[in-house]
Enzyme design. Structure first.
Site, PDB file in Angstrom:
ATOM      1  N   GLY A   1       7.889   2.797  11.467  1.00 16.14           N
ATOM      2  CA  GLY A   1       8.071   1.436  11.946  1.00 16.14           C
ATOM      3  C   GLY A   1       9.478   1.145  12.426  1.00 16.14           C
ATOM      4  N   CYS A   2      10.342   2.140  12.388  1.00 20.18           N
ATOM      5  CA  CYS A   2      11.716   1.974  12.862  1.00 20.18           C
ATOM      6  C   CYS A   2      11.844   2.614  14.244  1.00 20.18           C
ATOM      7  CB  CYS A   2      12.702   2.639  11.905  1.00 20.18           C
ATOM      8  SG  CYS A   2      12.753   1.891  10.277  1.00 20.18           S
ATOM      9  N   ALA A   3      12.511   1.935  15.152  1.00 16.45           N
ATOM     10  CA  ALA A   3      12.734   2.489  16.487  1.00 16.45           C
ATOM     11  C   ALA A   3      13.705   3.669  16.411  1.00 16.45           C
ATOM     12  CB  ALA A   3      13.268   1.418  17.437  1.00 16.45           C
ATOM     13  N   SER A   4      14.696   3.570  15.547  1.00 15.22           N
ATOM     14  CA  SER A   4      15.651   4.664  15.324  1.00 15.22           C
ATOM     15  C   SER A   4      15.087   5.594  14.261  1.00 15.22           C
ATOM     16  CB  SER A   4      16.985   4.104  14.826  1.00 15.22           C
ATOM     17  OG  SER A   4      17.507   3.171  15.738  1.00 15.22           O
TER      18      SER A   4
END
Length: 140
Positions: free
Chosen positions: A51-54
């Site tokens: 769920g994290c873009a990074s």
């Protein structure tokens, strides 16, 4: 008003002395730079936060008192700082404290919520949800 644990209240107080978003942003980055890097051996799929873009990794273990201690890392400077804040806030506390801590209220109190992009805010929520799931599993 939330009754914050002492270390969290101290963090909020530190941020209160910062003027404006730019100073807060730089402080978050500095917190990330000061955080011990997560060894490459722990930057695994199992430790990856979804769920994290990074790229974000989160590892935990129980200390002698039975409290979770979180360690993490990210490939983005600002996100690494958010990881540093989350690991500091949630580590070394009873599972019920972790479960009950108002993360949204905390990031509002730090003056960060309104300035995070939707992707970063979603990633932060994913990280906090994972931390709370780990603590909640021990409570159940």
């Amino acid at each position: 008003m939330q009754n914050w644990p002492d270390d969290v209240a101290d963090l909020i107080e530190d941020f209160a002395f910062l003027d404006g978003w730019e100073e807060r942003y730089m402080h978050v980055i500095d917190l990330g730079k000061a955080m011990e890097p997560l060894p490459a051996s722990e930057q695994t799929e199992a430790n990856k936060v979804r769920g994290c873009a990074s790229q974000v990794w989160l590892a935990s273990q129980r200390n002698d008192a039975g409290h979770l201690v979180f360690r993490g890392d990210s490939d983005a400077h600002i996100v690494r700082g958010l990881v540093a804040i989350a690991t500091q806030v949630f580590s070394n506390k009873p599972d019920t404290t972790i479960r009950d801590l108002d993360a949204d209220g905390l990031f509002d109190a730090l003056g960060l919520s309104e300035h995070l992009s939707s992707q970063r805010a979603n990633g932060l929520r994913s990280m906090v949800a994972r931390i709370k799931r780990e603590a909640g599993a021990a409570i159940a």
